[in-house]
Scaffold this active site. Structure first.
Site, PDB file in Angstrom:
ATOM      1  N   HIS A 398      -9.015 -19.457 -15.541  1.00 43.16           N
ATOM      2  CA  HIS A 398      -9.940 -19.490 -16.673  1.00 43.16           C
ATOM      3  C   HIS A 398      -9.242 -19.612 -18.019  1.00 43.16           C
ATOM      4  CE1 HIS A 398     -13.587 -18.165 -14.408  1.00 43.16           C
ATOM      5  NE2 HIS A 398     -12.672 -17.609 -13.629  1.00 43.16           N
ATOM      6  N   LYS A 703     -25.545 -22.489 -23.017  1.00 41.38           N
ATOM      7  CA  LYS A 703     -26.776 -21.714 -23.224  1.00 41.38           C
ATOM      8  C   LYS A 703     -27.496 -22.177 -24.489  1.00 41.38           C
ATOM      9  CE  LYS A 703     -24.331 -17.964 -21.001  1.00 41.38           C
ATOM     10  NZ  LYS A 703     -23.410 -16.823 -21.226  1.00 41.38           N
TER      11      LYS A 703
HETATM   12  C1  26Q Z   1      -6.090  -9.231 -17.903  1.00 37.55           C
HETATM   13  C2  26Q Z   1      -5.118  -8.266 -17.712  1.00 37.55           C
HETATM   14  C3  26Q Z   1      -5.159  -7.075 -18.418  1.00 37.55           C
HETATM   15  C4  26Q Z   1      -6.219  -6.832 -19.285  1.00 37.55           C
HETATM   16  C5  26Q Z   1      -7.199  -7.796 -19.451  1.00 37.55           C
HETATM   17  C6  26Q Z   1      -7.126  -8.994 -18.762  1.00 37.55           C
HETATM   18  C7  26Q Z   1      -8.171 -10.013 -18.964  1.00 37.55           C
HETATM   19  C8  26Q Z   1      -9.511  -9.658 -18.958  1.00 37.55           C
HETATM   20  C9  26Q Z   1     -10.482 -10.598 -19.163  1.00 37.55           C
HETATM   21  C10 26Q Z   1      -7.842 -11.334 -19.166  1.00 37.55           C
HETATM   22  C11 26Q Z   1      -8.830 -12.283 -19.369  1.00 37.55           C
HETATM   23  C12 26Q Z   1     -10.170 -11.919 -19.370  1.00 37.55           C
HETATM   24  C13 26Q Z   1     -11.264 -12.846 -19.613  1.00 37.55           C
HETATM   25  C14 26Q Z   1     -11.119 -14.136 -19.785  1.00 37.55           C
HETATM   26  C15 26Q Z   1     -12.259 -15.007 -20.063  1.00 37.55           C
HETATM   27  O1  26Q Z   1     -13.363 -14.540 -20.309  1.00 37.55           O
HETATM   28  N1  26Q Z   1     -12.073 -16.329 -20.032  1.00 37.55           N
HETATM   29  C16 26Q Z   1     -13.157 -17.250 -20.290  1.00 37.55           C
HETATM   30  O2  26Q Z   1     -13.738 -17.606 -19.048  1.00 37.55           O
HETATM   31  C17 26Q Z   1     -14.912 -18.380 -19.229  1.00 37.55           C
HETATM   32  C18 26Q Z   1     -15.521 -18.620 -17.870  1.00 37.55           C
HETATM   33  O3  26Q Z   1     -14.765 -19.531 -17.158  1.00 37.55           O
HETATM   34  C19 26Q Z   1     -14.596 -19.678 -19.956  1.00 37.55           C
HETATM   35  O4  26Q Z   1     -15.800 -20.331 -20.210  1.00 37.55           O
HETATM   36  C20 26Q Z   1     -13.861 -19.401 -21.267  1.00 37.55           C
HETATM   37  O5  26Q Z   1     -13.429 -20.619 -21.836  1.00 37.55           O
HETATM   38  C21 26Q Z   1     -12.666 -18.495 -21.000  1.00 37.55           C
HETATM   39  O6  26Q Z   1     -12.041 -18.144 -22.228  1.00 37.55           O
END
Ligand code: 26Q
Length: 853
Positions: A398, A703
């Site tokens: 992602h 959306k």
């Molecule tokens: C990882 C390790 C430690 C702490 C936090 C994390 C962590 C948590 C959440 C890393 C990343 C996320 C979330 C990422 C995210 O929301 N990415 C988004 O995903 C969407 C669905 O595919 C995309 O539409 C977005 O472009 C993307 O930014």
């Protein structure tokens, strides 16, 4: 008829519980759909207003232990939720039975986040009870919308990735795909955001305190999860090595089940979230000796694992507790699924019975865990186990930001999961041997692809592990998948070109059109008939209506009403006063430099600066209301400073009579799914302004477009595909393309060049730097100004000119309301592709190969 309280629910025979409700498993009688007893006492109440009221009052009386007259709104909400549950229950049990009986291949969706949003309305809609409930409650003198607001949404996610998981399980159920979502039941979800003097202050999200009627805890099905300790190796008589993990400590995982109903189709899947519990309640001896703190220390430690969601997105910090969370939920989930197959199941057939989807790298520790189960616990030999494991997983990436790719220090992983580290090393050794055989002498390549990185410290690259083990690796939009192949994992795509694929994200139209925008949904149904909510490409039948004057009028009216509703809601919720009929320009998403909220701010500040200095005739400016919504990771300094500036600009602009009625800015706190459902139907303009090549997909963009907002956006993520579909005439494109960004990056981006050459940009930045938004204090926002001028990796200044020019196009177009409305209707009509049902069909056809039931 008014149904009295304490009435016996219709058709509930006084039979004993059946096999689903006992703790030890027994084989129940053969299912006979004509015999209600076969499902135990579970018979859905009558699908009538009377039946509903009867059940509701019964729940209020016997479930909450109150009379209607004495009940609080919370009592009423809980009773209502339980009533809805009852309607879904028979379908749920029947769906489970069919899933197991059919020996079907099941999708196991592994995600550390599910950003579900409120459940009540969604479940009322799925079970076709919305109208019955409204009428039934009214007959009791109650108002459904009052009860609705009692629910605190489960905020078990940070942003797009968590919300995508929620949309996907909705679509899986709607497509009748046997699936189970596995995740973590955080006791505290994403923090509640407040602003104090314009600065973000985080409060704990106490979503469980008033009771959660949607979950079914099963403590009797708790799973033990081991951590720490060491590994012993013994050699058997035939010279084979056997590993024995001697763990240092353990916790229990208690499953909490949630219903995931399909839309009006009688199918209900399960979302299973795990809570950590100590294996021992407390140390009685220590307690008796008077050391109360020590007595509960182990318990507190264990139960901390699922205490709180990490509020970071994109920047993973190598926090040990985070790894504990990841292993905890993955170990529980694999154990749970394998156990559900029964004792006699031959694990060599596992790939025929499950496909685990890894939602980013967060659950990737499942790969060595499955190897451990197969080799150490079930005694398969390594090669056979690896062959099975390699057929059970797929991986969705992602991100495109290199710093967002998770790595775990070898030291941390080895201390917490010593056996898993050994397994990872062994997987890596075999993989690197293959690479050396394929590319002799290419040690640089070996270093690049290794699961183990040596710099800046020895660590495990989870994305490499996932890519090596997965059958398919996918990105989340065309552009993203291309860049993933060519720039993030090029060595792997050279090695296995067929492993890489794209599945463009989607969103559920049930929540984001029907529930959020009921009037638009009704207008669409009027125009093209029912059925489009589960066949969203049918929205294209709306196209001719763009040319219909009456339809445009009705469409415009709905948008205007949604705006009025939003403005009144914000007035009531936050005491914010906004005009009701201006162009509503919305930017809502996590706060991050790459998403460039600062570029949006520069636009607002520039308008403000030009109007107040007389450079711009206010009469030539389309009156606009800017709405922001964003949370920042608590440790992300620059993001928090940016939010402070957003609030400061809002305060200054809103208080300045010179721009009154022309510019208004609002940043209501605590943006979440519930607020999104308010903003999206009201918006005219959707801001999707990330630096090209940085936003993997975006889903907010979809959306908004589906609700008839026009997008101003860069050529990034799914914006590219939205523009392709809606057409250039109905999309405001600006900014550099990804190759142009790469080129400018290679040449060396010098923000000062843009600052010096664009007087409007210079004036806007100078105004911020002058202290105009900080009571004259020039230091307050200095970090933001100097970041934009000297360090900005995301090149906000480079796209400023194009952005502002394109915003003028927006103004021009908005002045022609007919033209604007035509474009808005075409956005709705041409975005049916972005249903998460289509995404799930793509996963089924190209990745999972499962059958819908
Ligand atoms: C990882 C390790 C430690 C702490 C936090 C994390 C962590 C948590 C959440 C890393 C990343 C996320 C979330 C990422 C995210 O929301 N990415 C988004 O995903 C969407 C669905 O595919 C995309 O539409 C977005 O472009 C993307 O930014």
């Amino acid at each position: 008829m008014r149904v009295t309280e304490l009435a016996q629910p219709a058709g509930s025979p006084a039979t004993p519980t059946d096999e689903w409700q006992t703790s030890t498993r027994q084989v129940g009688p053969e299912f006979d759909p004509t015999n209600p007893i076969a499902l135990g006492p579970v018979v859905a109440p009558a699908h009538t207003v009377d039946g509903f009221v009867r059940e509701f009052l019964h729940e209020l009386n016997t479930g909450q232990g109150v009379t209607l007259a004495d009940s609080t709104v919370n009592d009423q909400y809980l009773a209502l939720a339980r009533t809805v549950r009852h309607y879904l229950m028979a379908r749920w049990l029947e769906s489970l039975r069919r899933t197991h009986q059919g020996c079907q291949k099941v999708v196991g969706y592994l995600s550390a986040e599910y950003l579900l949003g409120r459940q009540l309305d969604n479940n009322l809609l799925a079970s076709d009870l919305d109208e019955i409930a409204e009428e039934g409650l009214a007959s009791c003198g109650l108002n459904l919308s009052t009860l609705r607001t009692q629910e605190i949404e489960p905020g078990l996610g940070n942003g797009g990735l968590g919300r995508l998981a929620a949309c996907f399980i909705d679509s899986l159920a709607t497509l009748r795909v046997p699936a189970i979502g596995y995740g973590i039941r955080y006791e505290y979800g994403i923090f509640r955001q407040t602003f104090v003097d314009g600065r973000q202050v985080e409060q704990p999200d106490t979503w469980l305190t008033l009771g959660n009627p949607w979950e079914f805890p099963h403590p009797e099905r708790a799973v033990r999860v081991d951590f720490g300790g060491h590994v012993e190796h013994v050699t058997d008589g035939e010279g084979n090595d056997h590993a024995r993990w001697v763990p240092g400590w353990d916790v229990l995982g208690v499953p909490y089940n949630y219903m995931v109903p399909g839309f009006e189709n009688g199918w209900v899947n399960t979302l299973r979230l795990w809570t950590a519990k100590a294996t021992k309640a407390f140390d009685l001896a220590l307690f008796n000796s008077g050391d109360y703190v020590a007595a509960v220390r182990a318990q507190t430690f264990a139960e901390n694992i699922t205490k709180v969601l990490y509020p970071e997105d994109t920047t993973p910090q190598g926090k040990e507790l985070r790894l504990q969370q990841q292993y905890f939920f993955v170990a529980c989930s694999l154990h749970d699924y394998i156990e559900s197959l029964g004792e006699d199941f031959d694990l060599r057939d596992l790939p025929d019975r499950v496909t685990f989807q890894l939602n980013d790298t967060h659950p990737v520790i499942a790969i060595p865990e499955l190897m451990r189960l197969l080799v150490d616990v079930h005694g398969l030999d390594w090669d056979e186990a690896w062959d099975i494991t390699r057929r059970c997983f797929n991986y969705t990436c992602h991100t495109l930001l290199p710093e967002a790719l998770e790595t775990w220090p070898v030291e941390v992983l080895g201390r917490l999961l010593p056996r898993h580290l050994e397994i990872i090393f062994k997987i890596n050794d075999a993989f690197l041997a293959d690479i050396r055989a394929e590319y002799p002498g290419d040690e640089m390549r070996v270093r690049r692809v290794s699961i183990i990185s040596d710099w800046p410290e020895r660590s495990v690259r989870m994305a490499h592990l996932a890519t090596i083990a997965a059958v398919k690796v996918n990105g989340v939009a065309e552009l993203h998948s291309e860049l993933l192949r060519d720039k993030v994992l090029p060595d792997f795509s050279e090695l296995w070109p067929d492993k890489f694929t794209n599945v463009t994200n989607g969103v559920t139209p049930r929540r984001f059109i029907k529930l959020a925008n009921p009037d638009l949904a009704a207008l669409i149904t009027d125009a093209i008939g029912p059925g489009w909510l589960t066949d969203l490409e049918r929205l294209q039948e709306l196209e001719p209506n763009a040319e219909d004057k009456d339809f445009r009028k009705a469409f415009r009216k709905i948008k205007a009403q949604n705006k009025v509703r939003l403005v009144r809601f914000l007035q009531k919720r936050d005491g914010i006063t906004l005009p009701e009929d201006t162009l509503l320009d919305v930017m809502v998403k996590r706060l991050h430099e790459y998403k460039r909220q600062s570029l949006k701010l520069l636009h607002i500040v520039s308008l403000y600066e030009r109007i107040t200095t007389g450079k711009l005739d206010p009469a030539s400016v389309t009156p606009r209301t800017f709405i922001f919504g964003a949370k920042a990771a608590p440790g992300y300094r620059l993001a928090k400073e940016t939010m402070h500036l957003m609030n400061a600009v809002a305060a200054t602009v809103n208080a300045d009579p010179r721009v009154q009625g022309i510019l208004s800015v609002a940043f209501p706190p605590n943006y979440n799914v519930t607020l999104a459902e308010r903003y999206i139907p009201a918006a005219d303009l959707s801001e999707q302004i990330s630096l090209a090549g940085k936003e993997a997909s975006g889903t907010g963009n979809m959306k908004f477009a589906l609700n008839g907002a026009l997008t101003i956006g860069t050529d990034d993520g799914a914006n590219v595909e939205i523009r392709q579909r809606v057409g250039d005439a109905n999309f405001f494109l600006f900014g550099m393309t990804e190759p142009e960004v790469a080129e400018l990056g290679a040449l060396g981006y010098t923000p000062a060049v843009f600052y010096e050459s664009n007087p409007d940009l210079k004036a806007a930045l100078d105004l911020i730097a002058s202290g105009a938004f900080s009571e004259g204090n020039p230091y307050t926002f200095e970090p933001i100004v100097s970041n934009l001028l000297y360090h900005d990796r995301f090149m906000a200044l480079a796209d400023f000119e194009s952005y502002v020019a394109t915003q003028q196009e927006v103004d021009k177009k908005y002045a022609d309301q007919d033209a604007w409305t035509k474009s808005a209707i075409l956005n709705v009509a041409r975005c049916g592709y972005f249903s998460s049902d289509r995404s799930i069909r793509d996963y089924i056809d190209r990745i999972w190969h499962v059958k819908s039931l």
